[in-house]
Design a protein around this motif. Structure first.
Motif, PDB file in Angstrom:
ATOM      1  N   UNK A 149      -7.470   5.698   5.861  1.00 19.33           N
ATOM      2  CA  UNK A 149      -7.637   4.191   5.760  1.00 19.33           C
ATOM      3  C   UNK A 149      -6.424   3.787   5.132  1.00 19.33           C
ATOM      4  N   UNK A 150      -5.666   2.738   5.659  1.00 21.68           N
ATOM      5  CA  UNK A 150      -4.401   2.371   4.959  1.00 21.68           C
ATOM      6  C   UNK A 150      -4.814   1.605   3.577  1.00 21.68           C
ATOM      7  N   UNK A 151      -6.212   0.981   3.730  1.00 20.47           N
ATOM      8  CA  UNK A 151      -6.831   0.539   2.085  1.00 20.47           C
ATOM      9  C   UNK A 151      -6.596   1.794   1.318  1.00 20.47           C
ATOM     10  N   UNK A 152      -6.820   2.909   1.371  1.00 22.98           N
ATOM     11  CA  UNK A 152      -6.809   4.020   0.398  1.00 22.98           C
ATOM     12  C   UNK A 152      -5.371   4.089   0.008  1.00 22.98           C
ATOM     13  N   UNK A 153      -4.317   4.204   1.119  1.00 24.63           N
ATOM     14  CA  UNK A 153      -3.201   4.290   0.836  1.00 24.63           C
ATOM     15  C   UNK A 153      -2.366   3.633  -0.112  1.00 24.63           C
ATOM     16  N   UNK A 154      -2.792   2.036   0.057  1.00 26.24           N
ATOM     17  CA  UNK A 154      -2.260   1.057  -0.690  1.00 26.24           C
ATOM     18  C   UNK A 154      -2.805   0.608  -1.974  1.00 26.24           C
ATOM     19  N   UNK A 155      -4.099   1.210  -2.014  1.00 26.80           N
ATOM     20  CA  UNK A 155      -4.661   1.236  -3.264  1.00 26.80           C
ATOM     21  C   UNK A 155      -4.187   2.025  -4.119  1.00 26.80           C
ATOM     22  N   UNK A 156      -3.951   3.334  -3.622  1.00 22.53           N
ATOM     23  CA  UNK A 156      -3.238   4.353  -4.546  1.00 22.53           C
ATOM     24  C   UNK A 156      -1.863   3.901  -5.023  1.00 22.53           C
ATOM     25  N   UNK A 157      -1.086   3.228  -4.170  1.00 20.36           N
ATOM     26  CA  UNK A 157       0.387   2.555  -4.520  1.00 20.36           C
ATOM     27  C   UNK A 157       0.238   1.506  -5.788  1.00 20.36           C
ATOM     28  N   UNK A 158      -1.057   0.614  -5.279  1.00 18.57           N
ATOM     29  CA  UNK A 158      -1.177  -0.190  -6.542  1.00 18.57           C
ATOM     30  C   UNK A 158      -1.703   0.385  -7.798  1.00 18.57           C
ATOM     31  N   UNK A 159      -2.452   1.408  -8.005  1.00 18.25           N
ATOM     32  CA  UNK A 159      -2.791   1.977  -8.983  1.00 18.25           C
ATOM     33  C   UNK A 159      -1.640   2.977  -9.836  1.00 18.25           C
ATOM     34  N   UNK A 160      -0.932   3.244  -9.022  1.00 13.66           N
ATOM     35  CA  UNK A 160       0.618   3.892  -9.397  1.00 13.66           C
ATOM     36  C   UNK A 160       1.293   3.081 -10.218  1.00 13.66           C
ATOM     37  N   UNK A 161       1.178   1.608  -9.879  1.00 14.43           N
ATOM     38  CA  UNK A 161       2.055   0.857 -10.362  1.00 14.43           C
ATOM     39  C   UNK A 161       1.154   0.409 -11.690  1.00 14.43           C
ATOM     40  N   UNK A 162      -0.140   0.274 -11.707  1.00 17.50           N
ATOM     41  CA  UNK A 162      -0.911  -0.011 -12.839  1.00 17.50           C
ATOM     42  C   UNK A 162      -0.736   0.906 -13.953  1.00 17.50           C
ATOM     43  N   UNK A 163      -0.506   2.127 -13.453  1.00 15.95           N
ATOM     44  CA  UNK A 163      -0.276   3.414 -14.478  1.00 15.95           C
ATOM     45  C   UNK A 163       0.890   3.636 -15.076  1.00 15.95           C
ATOM     46  N   UNK A 164       1.944   2.607 -14.748  1.00 13.78           N
ATOM     47  CA  UNK A 164       3.096   2.848 -15.120  1.00 13.78           C
ATOM     48  C   UNK A 164       4.068   3.703 -14.533  1.00 13.78           C
ATOM     49  N   UNK A 165       3.661   4.371 -13.395  1.00 13.19           N
ATOM     50  CA  UNK A 165       4.581   5.587 -12.951  1.00 13.19           C
ATOM     51  C   UNK A 165       5.476   4.870 -12.094  1.00 13.19           C
ATOM     52  N   UNK A 166       5.325   3.793 -11.616  1.00 11.14           N
ATOM     53  CA  UNK A 166       6.455   3.027 -10.456  1.00 11.14           C
ATOM     54  C   UNK A 166       6.537   1.622 -10.867  1.00 11.14           C
ATOM     55  N   UNK A 167       7.447   0.892 -10.913  1.00 10.25           N
ATOM     56  CA  UNK A 167       7.655  -0.375 -10.988  1.00 10.25           C
ATOM     57  C   UNK A 167       7.437  -1.318  -9.688  1.00 10.25           C
ATOM     58  N   UNK A 168       7.742  -0.667  -8.716  1.00 12.32           N
ATOM     59  CA  UNK A 168       7.773  -1.352  -7.451  1.00 12.32           C
ATOM     60  C   UNK A 168       7.278  -0.555  -6.134  1.00 12.32           C
ATOM     61  N   UNK A 169       6.596  -0.842  -5.180  1.00 13.97           N
ATOM     62  CA  UNK A 169       6.214  -0.050  -4.219  1.00 13.97           C
ATOM     63  C   UNK A 169       6.689  -0.503  -2.873  1.00 13.97           C
ATOM     64  N   UNK A 170       6.717   0.456  -2.062  1.00 11.14           N
ATOM     65  CA  UNK A 170       7.334  -0.004  -0.630  1.00 11.14           C
ATOM     66  C   UNK A 170       6.628   1.124   0.618  1.00 11.14           C
ATOM     67  N   UNK A 171       7.066   0.790   1.610  1.00  8.95           N
ATOM     68  CA  UNK A 171       6.732   1.669   2.779  1.00  8.95           C
ATOM     69  C   UNK A 171       7.743   1.961   3.529  1.00  8.95           C
ATOM     70  N   UNK A 172       7.844   3.093   4.333  1.00  5.84           N
ATOM     71  CA  UNK A 172       8.848   3.742   5.125  1.00  5.84           C
ATOM     72  C   UNK A 172       8.317   4.032   6.501  1.00  5.84           C
ATOM     73  N   UNK A 173       8.823   3.620   7.446  1.00  2.00           N
ATOM     74  CA  UNK A 173       8.767   4.156   8.848  1.00  2.00           C
ATOM     75  C   UNK A 173       7.395   3.613   9.293  1.00  2.00           C
ATOM     76  N   UNK A 174       6.772   2.354   8.973  1.00  2.00           N
ATOM     77  CA  UNK A 174       5.736   1.706   9.423  1.00  2.00           C
ATOM     78  C   UNK A 174       6.041   0.813  10.429  1.00  2.00           C
ATOM     79  N   UNK A 175       5.267   0.730  11.559  1.00  2.00           N
ATOM     80  CA  UNK A 175       5.689  -0.489  12.469  1.00  2.00           C
ATOM     81  C   UNK A 175       5.366  -2.025  11.877  1.00  2.00           C
ATOM     82  N   UNK A 176       5.634  -2.995  12.675  1.00  2.00           N
ATOM     83  CA  UNK A 176       5.566  -4.175  12.288  1.00  2.00           C
ATOM     84  C   UNK A 176       4.026  -4.518  11.896  1.00  2.00           C
TER      85      UNK A 176
END
Length: 339
Positions: A149-176
């Protein structure tokens, strides 16, 4: 600059570089970024890695683009970049934008690729260890996972920011469509999607089919990879397939890509570029950067000279309407090329 073996950064490194804002974020990126997909693995000499990376920084390039699977073997580009970072650039960490990604296969079993929380978190931890970092500036989901589920992927990205392991998040090779959904889901989590990294070049204009519009409307930056179509948009293939090239090795370019129509298109583009006082590669980079929604183009390099040649694209003239129309006409003759 390197003096007596010790690196000292050029005091004028920011004077000659142009920067663009990454969407509506607070980040400014150089119009040309250095990508470490090719040429920075263990199959290349460490002194060349160091020379290219430090020279890029001396030219005002602050953005270094990596991924967990970059290099030969996979992971070695991050390890080799970490050596240069700890040795030569250790005093300049706060001037750098370092990005990494996870999505492609890195280890055996069901948790070694795609977009699960398990994989993304574990992969980033490994990347940080390889580079010797506490955090990356940008972390990407490298490709959409159709089974998670995309919700799982993006929630993991948000949690990575909350944990201070990334300042910004992005996606690559996603369609519009999936990008638009990721923007919405992350907005609900109060972590904006800062950047999308699509493949975009004269020979691959897929982002024009809705993606660039989604990014512009959503305030998302666009950092383009493969703007030279893996070397096709250089002088290497103007008269055929040279020995030792990616196409001759059937590496990341299939030998069947080249045909008479594509050859004629490349030669026509080269003639147009020479009329602009540029190389074909420089015109190809300038063409991608013509769109204000594009923040930066990622280029690789096998030498300092090659990197400087590409960087010279930033001094090229603006395109006239007649040139853009001529380019469209030439590209239409090679329509259907699948890279």
């Amino acid at each position: 600059m390197q003096s007596n073996g010790a690196y000292v950064a050029d005091a004028n490194r920011y004077d000659g570089m142009s920067y663009r804002r990454l969407g509506t974020s607070g980040l400014l990126l150089p119009e040309v970024s250095l990508g470490l997909w090719q040429n920075f693995g263990d199959d290349g000499p460490a002194d060349r890695h160091r020379a290219i990376i430090t020279h890029a920084f001396d030219r005002g390039v602050t953005h270094f683009d990596l991924a967990n699977n970059y290099g030969n073997p996979a992971g070695s580009a991050e390890s080799n970049f970490g050596v240069v970072l700890r040795g030569d650039l250790r005093h300049h960490r706060d001037e750098l934008i370092i990005s990494s990604k996870a999505g492609y296969r890195m280890w055996p079993g069901p948790y070694g690729e795609w977009g699960s929380r398990k994989y993304l978190v574990a992969s980033l931890d490994q990347s940080l260890k390889r580079m010797g970092l506490d955090y990356v500036d940008v972390f990407y989901s490298h490709r959409f996972d159709p089974d998670t589920p995309l919700e799982e992927t993006v929630t993991a990205l948000a949690d990575i920011v909350a944990r201070g392991k990334a300042l910004y998040v992005g996606v690559s090779n996603y369609d519009a469509k999936k990008t638009e959904e990721a923007i919405r889901l992350l907005k609900e989590l109060r972590v904006p999607l800062a950047v999308h990294q699509p493949r975009y070049s004269m020979l691959d204009r897929e982002p024009e089919n809705g993606l660039l519009d989604v990014l512009g409307a959503g305030g998302v930056g666009c950092v383009c990879y493969s703007p030279l179509a893996q070397g096709l948009l250089t002088d290497r293939y103007l008269t055929g397939t040279p020995a030792g090239s990616r196409m001759s090795r059937a590496d990341t370019l299939r030998p069947g890509v080249m045909n008479d129509a594509l050859q004629n298109t490349l030669q026509g583009l080269d003639a147009l570029a020479r009329g602009r006082g540029q190389t074909l590669a420089q015109t190809a980079l300038s063409w991608v950067l013509r769109d204000e929604r594009v923040t930066s183009v990622i280029v690789g390099a096998s030498s300092v000279k090659q990197f400087d040649d590409n960087l010279a694209a930033l001094q090229g003239p603006a395109f006239g309407d007649d040139e853009l129309a001529r380019i469209d006409d030439l590209l239409s003759q090679a329509a259907g090329v699948e890279l």
